[in-house]
Scaffold this motif. Structure first.
Motif, PDB file in Angstrom:
ATOM      1  N   THR A   1       0.806  -1.220   0.000  1.00 28.63           N
ATOM      2  CA  THR A   1       0.000   0.000   0.000  1.00 28.63           C
ATOM      3  C   THR A   1       0.837   1.267   0.000  1.00 28.63           C
ATOM      4  O   THR A   1       0.307   2.358  -0.165  1.00 28.63           O
ATOM      5  CB  THR A   1      -0.946   0.022   1.217  1.00 28.63           C
ATOM      6  N   PHE A   2       2.145   1.144   0.212  1.00 26.47           N
ATOM      7  CA  PHE A   2       3.046   2.301   0.187  1.00 26.47           C
ATOM      8  C   PHE A   2       4.422   1.827  -0.233  1.00 26.47           C
ATOM      9  O   PHE A   2       4.882   0.809   0.255  1.00 26.47           O
ATOM     10  CB  PHE A   2       3.131   2.948   1.578  1.00 26.47           C
ATOM     11  N   PRO A   3       5.054   2.491  -1.168  1.00 27.85           N
ATOM     12  CA  PRO A   3       4.781   3.828  -1.683  1.00 27.85           C
ATOM     13  C   PRO A   3       3.715   3.881  -2.776  1.00 27.85           C
ATOM     14  O   PRO A   3       3.180   4.945  -3.059  1.00 27.85           O
ATOM     15  CB  PRO A   3       6.128   4.288  -2.216  1.00 27.85           C
ATOM     16  N   GLU A   4       3.404   2.775  -3.441  1.00 31.40           N
ATOM     17  CA  GLU A   4       2.277   2.745  -4.360  1.00 31.40           C
ATOM     18  C   GLU A   4       1.559   1.425  -4.157  1.00 31.40           C
ATOM     19  O   GLU A   4       2.074   0.522  -3.500  1.00 31.40           O
ATOM     20  CB  GLU A   4       2.720   2.935  -5.815  1.00 31.40           C
TER      21      GLU A   4
END
Length: 156
Positions: A48-51
């Motif tokens: 979910t992070f960084p994309e």
């Protein structure tokens, strides 16, 4: 738990540790309800992070049928990536700890690991051979070691 299932779980644990160590935020065994044909799709990892990136792990410890499931996994991921927004669930409704997050994945990886693969078929998948029959521009079929290099270099 069978040795093959235990090996796949070990594979998931290794990847989880690497993602956590490199600072990625992710969900494990996240569910996407109402996926292809109205069925639920469980995604091994949703970064979910960084994309937002979906990761499907395919462990082949001995000869078997997992290698034949790769094309269908591509179809399922193509469907998910084509959606504008997905409800991704984690937890259990029965234990009342269900969380639901709306996400828009940008790409997906199918990570192949284990020594039981037919090597020529595994090489064909990784080299893009499936593209001729199932075009999938944002889905990358990749060997475990190459995927770990991407994780360690923070290049997912």
């Amino acid at each position: 738990m069978s040795a093959r299932t235990a090996s796949g779980k070990t594979f998931e644990t290794m990847l989880s540790a690497a993602l956590r160590h490199q600072g990625y935020k992710y969900l494990e065994q996240a569910r996407v309800p109402n996926s292809l044909a109205g069925r639920q799709h469980t995604v091994d990892f949703v970064i979910t992070f960084p994309e937002v990136v979906f990761v499907s792990l395919k462990w082949q410890g001995s000869s078997g049928t997992v290698e034949e499931k790769v094309p269908f996994e591509v179809v399922r991921l193509v469907h998910l990536l084509s959606q504008k927004e997905l409800n991704v669930q984690k937890g259990s409704k029965s234990k009342k700890n269900l969380t639901e997050t709306k996400l828009r994945p940008q790409k997906a990886y199918i990570v192949l690991a284990g020594t039981g693969w037919n090597q020529s078929l595994k090489d064909w998948y990784i080299s893009g051979g499936l593209q001729t029959y199932l075009p999938h521009s944002n889905i990358h079929i990749i060997d475990f070691y190459d995927f770990m290099n991407l994780v360690n270099s923070k290049a997912l």
